[in-house]
Design a protein around this motif. Structure first.
Motif, PDB file in Angstrom:
ATOM      1  N   TYR A  41       0.592  -1.453  -0.020  1.00  0.00           N
ATOM      2  CA  TYR A  41      -0.112   0.047  -0.255  1.00  0.00           C
ATOM      3  C   TYR A  41       0.916   1.122  -0.327  1.00  0.00           C
ATOM      4  O   TYR A  41       0.225   2.196  -0.487  1.00  0.00           O
ATOM      5  CB  TYR A  41      -0.928  -0.146   1.107  1.00  0.00           C
ATOM      6  CG  TYR A  41      -1.401  -1.401   1.590  1.00  0.00           C
ATOM      7  CD1 TYR A  41      -2.564  -1.339   0.344  1.00  0.00           C
ATOM      8  CD2 TYR A  41      -1.797  -1.952   2.488  1.00  0.00           C
ATOM      9  CE1 TYR A  41      -4.139  -2.019   1.217  1.00  0.00           C
ATOM     10  CE2 TYR A  41      -2.462  -2.977   2.127  1.00  0.00           C
ATOM     11  CZ  TYR A  41      -3.234  -3.192   1.271  1.00  0.00           C
ATOM     12  OH  TYR A  41      -4.575  -4.074   1.327  1.00  0.00           O
ATOM     13  N   LYS A  66       4.006   1.436  -1.780  1.00  0.00           N
ATOM     14  CA  LYS A  66       5.244   1.652  -2.761  1.00  0.00           C
ATOM     15  C   LYS A  66       4.187   1.702  -3.943  1.00  0.00           C
ATOM     16  O   LYS A  66       5.092   2.071  -4.873  1.00  0.00           O
ATOM     17  CB  LYS A  66       6.099   0.386  -2.037  1.00  0.00           C
ATOM     18  CG  LYS A  66       7.343   0.446  -3.208  1.00  0.00           C
ATOM     19  CD  LYS A  66       7.823  -0.693  -2.656  1.00  0.00           C
ATOM     20  CE  LYS A  66       8.537  -0.807  -3.490  1.00  0.00           C
ATOM     21  NZ  LYS A  66       9.706  -2.008  -3.824  1.00  0.00           N
ATOM     22  N   ASN A  67       3.142   1.173  -4.286  1.00  0.00           N
ATOM     23  CA  ASN A  67       2.780   0.831  -5.243  1.00  0.00           C
ATOM     24  C   ASN A  67       2.088   2.434  -5.785  1.00  0.00           C
ATOM     25  O   ASN A  67       1.572   3.605  -4.785  1.00  0.00           O
ATOM     26  CB  ASN A  67       1.012  -0.007  -5.433  1.00  0.00           C
ATOM     27  CG  ASN A  67       1.597  -1.246  -5.008  1.00  0.00           C
ATOM     28  OD1 ASN A  67       2.518  -1.907  -5.255  1.00  0.00           O
ATOM     29  ND2 ASN A  67       0.841  -1.955  -4.703  1.00  0.00           N
ATOM     30  N   PRO A  68       2.460   2.437  -6.726  1.00  0.00           N
ATOM     31  CA  PRO A  68       2.456   4.236  -7.678  1.00  0.00           C
ATOM     32  C   PRO A  68       0.847   4.278  -7.991  1.00  0.00           C
ATOM     33  O   PRO A  68       0.186   3.122  -8.292  1.00  0.00           O
ATOM     34  CB  PRO A  68       3.070   4.631  -8.201  1.00  0.00           C
ATOM     35  CG  PRO A  68       2.925   2.718  -9.359  1.00  0.00           C
ATOM     36  CD  PRO A  68       3.114   2.132  -7.981  1.00  0.00           C
ATOM     37  N   TYR A  69       0.402   5.006  -7.887  1.00  0.00           N
ATOM     38  CA  TYR A  69      -1.449   5.344  -8.309  1.00  0.00           C
ATOM     39  C   TYR A  69      -1.173   6.928  -8.968  1.00  0.00           C
ATOM     40  O   TYR A  69      -1.330   7.760  -9.041  1.00  0.00           O
ATOM     41  CB  TYR A  69      -2.041   6.236  -6.677  1.00  0.00           C
ATOM     42  CG  TYR A  69      -2.015   4.955  -5.372  1.00  0.00           C
ATOM     43  CD1 TYR A  69      -3.029   4.341  -5.687  1.00  0.00           C
ATOM     44  CD2 TYR A  69      -1.016   5.160  -4.598  1.00  0.00           C
ATOM     45  CE1 TYR A  69      -2.575   3.242  -4.829  1.00  0.00           C
ATOM     46  CE2 TYR A  69      -0.924   4.391  -3.405  1.00  0.00           C
ATOM     47  CZ  TYR A  69      -1.901   3.480  -3.158  1.00  0.00           C
ATOM     48  OH  TYR A  69      -1.905   2.343  -2.576  1.00  0.00           O
ATOM     49  N   PRO A  70      -1.683   6.185 -10.484  1.00  0.00           N
ATOM     50  CA  PRO A  70      -1.253   7.424 -11.662  1.00  0.00           C
ATOM     51  C   PRO A  70      -2.051   7.800 -11.437  1.00  0.00           C
ATOM     52  O   PRO A  70      -3.246   8.079 -11.323  1.00  0.00           O
ATOM     53  CB  PRO A  70      -1.987   6.424 -12.884  1.00  0.00           C
ATOM     54  CG  PRO A  70      -2.032   5.099 -12.035  1.00  0.00           C
ATOM     55  CD  PRO A  70      -1.468   4.500 -10.713  1.00  0.00           C
ATOM     56  N   VAL A  71      -1.865   9.524 -11.165  1.00  0.00           N
ATOM     57  CA  VAL A  71      -2.956  10.696 -11.751  1.00  0.00           C
ATOM     58  C   VAL A  71      -3.261  11.528 -12.966  1.00  0.00           C
ATOM     59  O   VAL A  71      -3.706  11.889 -13.475  1.00  0.00           O
ATOM     60  CB  VAL A  71      -2.209  11.976 -10.204  1.00  0.00           C
ATOM     61  CG1 VAL A  71      -2.958  12.982 -10.213  1.00  0.00           C
ATOM     62  CG2 VAL A  71      -2.118  11.480  -9.092  1.00  0.00           C
ATOM     63  N   ASP A  78      -1.611  11.218 -16.724  1.00  0.00           N
ATOM     64  CA  ASP A  78      -0.281   9.911 -17.782  1.00  0.00           C
ATOM     65  C   ASP A  78      -0.601  10.158 -19.026  1.00  0.00           C
ATOM     66  O   ASP A  78      -2.138   9.703 -19.877  1.00  0.00           O
ATOM     67  CB  ASP A  78      -0.628   8.639 -17.539  1.00  0.00           C
ATOM     68  CG  ASP A  78       0.026   7.384 -18.653  1.00  0.00           C
ATOM     69  OD1 ASP A  78       1.237   8.324 -18.510  1.00  0.00           O
ATOM     70  OD2 ASP A  78      -0.060   6.905 -18.418  1.00  0.00           O
ATOM     71  N   SER A 101       2.696   9.460 -11.224  1.00  0.00           N
ATOM     72  CA  SER A 101       2.364   8.316 -10.316  1.00  0.00           C
ATOM     73  C   SER A 101       3.188   8.218  -8.685  1.00  0.00           C
ATOM     74  O   SER A 101       3.796   7.607  -8.786  1.00  0.00           O
ATOM     75  CB  SER A 101       2.529   6.952 -10.761  1.00  0.00           C
ATOM     76  OG  SER A 101       2.455   7.191 -12.770  1.00  0.00           O
ATOM     77  N   ASN A 103       3.649   7.196  -4.971  1.00  0.00           N
ATOM     78  CA  ASN A 103       3.341   6.307  -4.067  1.00  0.00           C
ATOM     79  C   ASN A 103       2.842   7.066  -2.758  1.00  0.00           C
ATOM     80  O   ASN A 103       3.158   8.389  -2.473  1.00  0.00           O
ATOM     81  CB  ASN A 103       4.115   5.332  -3.615  1.00  0.00           C
ATOM     82  CG  ASN A 103       5.539   6.035  -3.402  1.00  0.00           C
ATOM     83  OD1 ASN A 103       5.375   7.408  -2.973  1.00  0.00           O
ATOM     84  ND2 ASN A 103       6.428   5.292  -3.683  1.00  0.00           N
ATOM     85  N   LEU A 104       2.218   6.309  -1.971  1.00  0.00           N
ATOM     86  CA  LEU A 104       1.842   7.317  -0.882  1.00  0.00           C
ATOM     87  C   LEU A 104       2.944   7.523   0.235  1.00  0.00           C
ATOM     88  O   LEU A 104       2.707   8.604   0.793  1.00  0.00           O
ATOM     89  CB  LEU A 104       0.894   5.866   0.112  1.00  0.00           C
ATOM     90  CG  LEU A 104       0.272   6.346   1.703  1.00  0.00           C
ATOM     91  CD1 LEU A 104      -0.929   7.498   0.952  1.00  0.00           C
ATOM     92  CD2 LEU A 104      -0.351   5.129   2.335  1.00  0.00           C
TER      93      LEU A 104
END
Length: 87
Positions: free
Chosen positions: A39, A41-46, A48, A68, A70-71
């Motif tokens: 949770y 370390k995973n990137p969250y694309p905002v 692109d 992108s 991450n938390l």
């Protein structure tokens, strides 16, 4: 007394995001945090934007942009803004 500028704030935010991401990478090897690391370390694309190619026969230019975080990077930005406000 030096006034705080938007440029200084932007520098704090960028450094906080980079350090947060690096901290996430370093903490990924810690066994005690193994359940949380996906949770954090995973990137969250905002944003692109697909790369575009401009070819004018002499120069070929490819331009694209991706954001992108991450938390851990977001936590780093929050800490950096807090430090900026309290210094």
């Amino acid at each position: 007394m030096l006034s705080k500028s938007y440029g200084t704030l932007a520098l704090y935010v960028v450094i906080g995001a980079i350090l947060g991401g690096l901290l996430g990478e370093l903490l990924s090897g810690v066994d005690a945090l193994s359940s949380l690391m996906p949770y954090l370390k995973n990137p969250y694309p905002v944003i692109d934007v697909a790369p575009s190619v401009i070819d004018i026969y002499v120069i070929k230019l490819t331009v694209g942009f991706a954001f992108s975080p991450n938390l851990m990077s977001i936590i780093g930005v929050v800490i950096a803004v807090w430090i900026f406000k309290h210094t």
